[in-house]
Design an enzyme around this catalytic site. Structure first.
Site, PDB file in Angstrom:
ATOM      1  N   SER A 171       0.799  -1.091  -0.020  1.00 53.39           N
ATOM      2  CA  SER A 171      -0.140  -0.098   0.089  1.00 53.39           C
ATOM      3  C   SER A 171       0.781   1.056  -0.063  1.00 53.39           C
ATOM      4  O   SER A 171       1.863   1.326   0.487  1.00 53.39           O
ATOM      5  CB  SER A 171      -0.952  -0.030   1.233  1.00 53.39           C
ATOM      6  OG  SER A 171      -1.757   1.234   1.174  1.00 53.39           O
ATOM      7  N   ARG A 172       0.330   2.211  -0.554  1.00 52.35           N
ATOM      8  CA  ARG A 172       1.288   3.578  -0.781  1.00 52.35           C
ATOM      9  C   ARG A 172       1.072   4.134   0.736  1.00 52.35           C
ATOM     10  O   ARG A 172       1.791   5.207   0.964  1.00 52.35           O
ATOM     11  CB  ARG A 172       0.530   4.386  -1.855  1.00 52.35           C
ATOM     12  CG  ARG A 172       1.019   3.832  -3.368  1.00 52.35           C
ATOM     13  CD  ARG A 172       0.665   4.904  -4.281  1.00 52.35           C
ATOM     14  NE  ARG A 172      -0.769   5.046  -4.272  1.00 52.35           N
ATOM     15  CZ  ARG A 172      -1.503   5.942  -5.089  1.00 52.35           C
ATOM     16  NH1 ARG A 172      -0.599   6.795  -5.762  1.00 52.35           N
ATOM     17  NH2 ARG A 172      -2.731   6.031  -4.903  1.00 52.35           N
ATOM     18  N   ASP A 212     -21.322   3.146  -6.503  1.00 49.48           N
ATOM     19  CA  ASP A 212     -20.583   2.562  -5.565  1.00 49.48           C
ATOM     20  C   ASP A 212     -21.294   1.760  -4.429  1.00 49.48           C
ATOM     21  O   ASP A 212     -21.209   0.611  -4.219  1.00 49.48           O
ATOM     22  CB  ASP A 212     -19.459   3.114  -4.973  1.00 49.48           C
ATOM     23  CG  ASP A 212     -18.484   2.441  -4.000  1.00 49.48           C
ATOM     24  OD1 ASP A 212     -17.490   1.603  -4.588  1.00 49.48           O
ATOM     25  OD2 ASP A 212     -18.620   2.574  -2.776  1.00 49.48           O
ATOM     26  N   LYS A 218     -15.443  -5.228  -4.548  1.00 49.27           N
ATOM     27  CA  LYS A 218     -16.272  -4.766  -5.398  1.00 49.27           C
ATOM     28  C   LYS A 218     -16.249  -3.211  -5.526  1.00 49.27           C
ATOM     29  O   LYS A 218     -15.553  -2.673  -4.641  1.00 49.27           O
ATOM     30  CB  LYS A 218     -17.748  -4.960  -5.026  1.00 49.27           C
ATOM     31  CG  LYS A 218     -18.337  -4.308  -3.696  1.00 49.27           C
ATOM     32  CD  LYS A 218     -18.705  -3.121  -4.048  1.00 49.27           C
ATOM     33  CE  LYS A 218     -18.972  -2.119  -2.715  1.00 49.27           C
ATOM     34  NZ  LYS A 218     -19.671  -0.871  -2.880  1.00 49.27           N
TER      35      LYS A 218
END
Length: 307
Positions: free
Chosen positions: A35-36, A167, A89
Site C-alpha cells: 500500500s502507498r 459504488d 467490489k
C-alpha cells in the site's frame, strides 16, 4: 491447506472487514501487504505490488482492495506471477478489463473471484428462496445514504471510473441480480451529476424483463438521518421487504429472517472454495447494469457537492 495471502490497498474497508475476516479463517495465513499509504502490523509491508511479488515468492493469493480505476494493472501482475486473485467490489473500472482478467486466469489455471459482499448478507438467501416460491408482481429498490458519513473526502470515488453513487448502488444490484428468478434489463435512467464532479450523486432507473416485470431503483447519496438500503417486492404471497442492506427479511411486516452480519467471512470462505476447486467466480451482472445506466441514462446536472 493454508493459503499464503497478501493484501493490496490498506484502507478503511481492509481494516474494518478484510483483516478481521482473514484473521478468523484458518484457511489463510496473511504474509504481506502492499500500500502507498498504510501498513499492516506483524507482516512484511511494501509500497508496491511489484516489489511485494518479487520479494515474497511464497504468496499464493492476493486480495486487491484499491479503488477500481487502479485495479487492473495489479490484478494482471498478480495473475501473471501465478497468484489467485480476490477482487473487491466493483471488480474493475470497465467490463472489458475484468473479462480480460478472467481470460488470463483461465489461461494460467488460476482462480479469479469477483466478490459481491452484499450477496452474502444474512437474509439474502432467504429472500431468494421466498421469491422462487411465489409469483412476483413488482420490485422497488431504495438505496439512499449519506456520502459524507460513508465516504468522507474520498476524491477517487467522484472521479471518472469511481462510480459515484453506484459504488453503494452496485451492492443493491448485486442482491437483485442474485435473488430475482429472471434477468432484468434497464429501459430508462436519469443520472444526477454535481456540476463539479465526474460521477453521479443520485440515479433513478426503470427495469423490465422477459415477462415485463415492473422494477425500479432509486439511489441517492444526499440522504441524512436514517439510511435506506431496502428491496421491496410485491408478490402473491405478500409484500417482501429485504432491509438494512440484506440483513433483515420481512413479509407483510412480520420478521422472517435476521442474523448478525458475516459478509466478509463468507467471502473468504468462498474464495478458498474456488481455489480448492480450481475454478473462478466472476459474475459481472451487477457491473453490466451500471454500464447500461451510464450508456442509456439521461444526464442531469445539479448543485456542486463539497465534502
Amino acid at each position: 491447506m493454508t493459503i499464503n495471502l497478501a493484501i493490496v490497498g490498506v484502507g478503511k474497508i481492509v481494516r474494518d472487514q478484510h483483516l478481521p475476516a482473514i484473521a478468523a479463517d484458518p484457511a489463510y495465513r496473511l504474509v504481506a501487504a502492499a500500500s502507498r499509504n498504510g501498513t499492516v502490523e506483524g507482516i512484511d509491508n511494501y509500497t508496491s505490488i511489484e516489489a511485494m511479488l518479487s520479494q515474497k515468492p511464497e504468496i499464493e493469493a492476493v486480495s486487491l482492495c484499491m479503488p477500481p480505476q487502479y485495479r487492473y494493472a495489479s490484478a494482471h501482475a498478480a495473475l501473471s506471477a501465478g497468484k489467485h486473485v480476490f477482487l473487491e467490489k466493483p471488480p474493475g473500472a470497465t467490463l472489458s478489463e475484468v473479462a480480460a482478467l478472467e481470460t488470463l486466469a483461465a489461461e494460467k489455471g488460476l482462480s479469479l473471484f469477483a466478490s459481491w459482499h452484499s450477496r452474502y448478507a444474512p437474509a439474502v438467501e432467504a429472500a431468494r428462496d421466498f421469491l422462487s416460491r411465489t409469483r412476483l408482481h413488482s420490485v422497488r429498490v431504495v438505496w439512499k445514504e449519506d456520502v459524507r458519513h460513508w465516504h468522507p473526502n474520498q476524491a477517487w470515488i467522484w472521479a471518472a471510473g469511481g462510480l459515484g453513487v453506484f459504488d453503494p448502488g452496485i451492492n443493491a444490484l448485486s442482491i437483485v441480480t442474485h435473488i430475482l428468478p429472471e434477468a432484468l434489463f434497464i429501459t430508462e435512467a436519469t443520472l444526477e451529476f454535481p456540476e463539479n464532479r465526474d460521477a453521479p450523486i443520485a440515479a433513478s432507473m426503470r427495469f423490465s424483463s422477459a415477462s415485463n416485470l415492473d422494477a425500479t431503483a432509486e439511489f441517492d447519496w444526499r440522504q441524512t438521518g436514517k439510511q435506506s438500503w431496502d428491496i421491496i417486492a410485491a408478490t402473491e404471497a405478500g409484500e417482501m421487504v429485504l432491509s438494512e442492506g440484506g440483513a433483515k427479511l420481512s413479509v407483510d411486516g412480520k420478521s422472517v429472517h435476521e442474523e448478525p452480519e458475516a459478509e466478509y467471512p463468507a467471502l473468504y470462505r468462498r474464495f478458498a472454495e474456488i481455489i480448492a476447486a480450481g475454478r473462478s467466480d466472476v459474475d459481472l451482472a451487477p457491473l453490466r447494469h451500471v454500464a447500461d445506466a451510464f450508456m442509456l441514462g439521461r444526464r442531469k446536472f445539479v448543485d456542486a457537492f463539497h465534502d
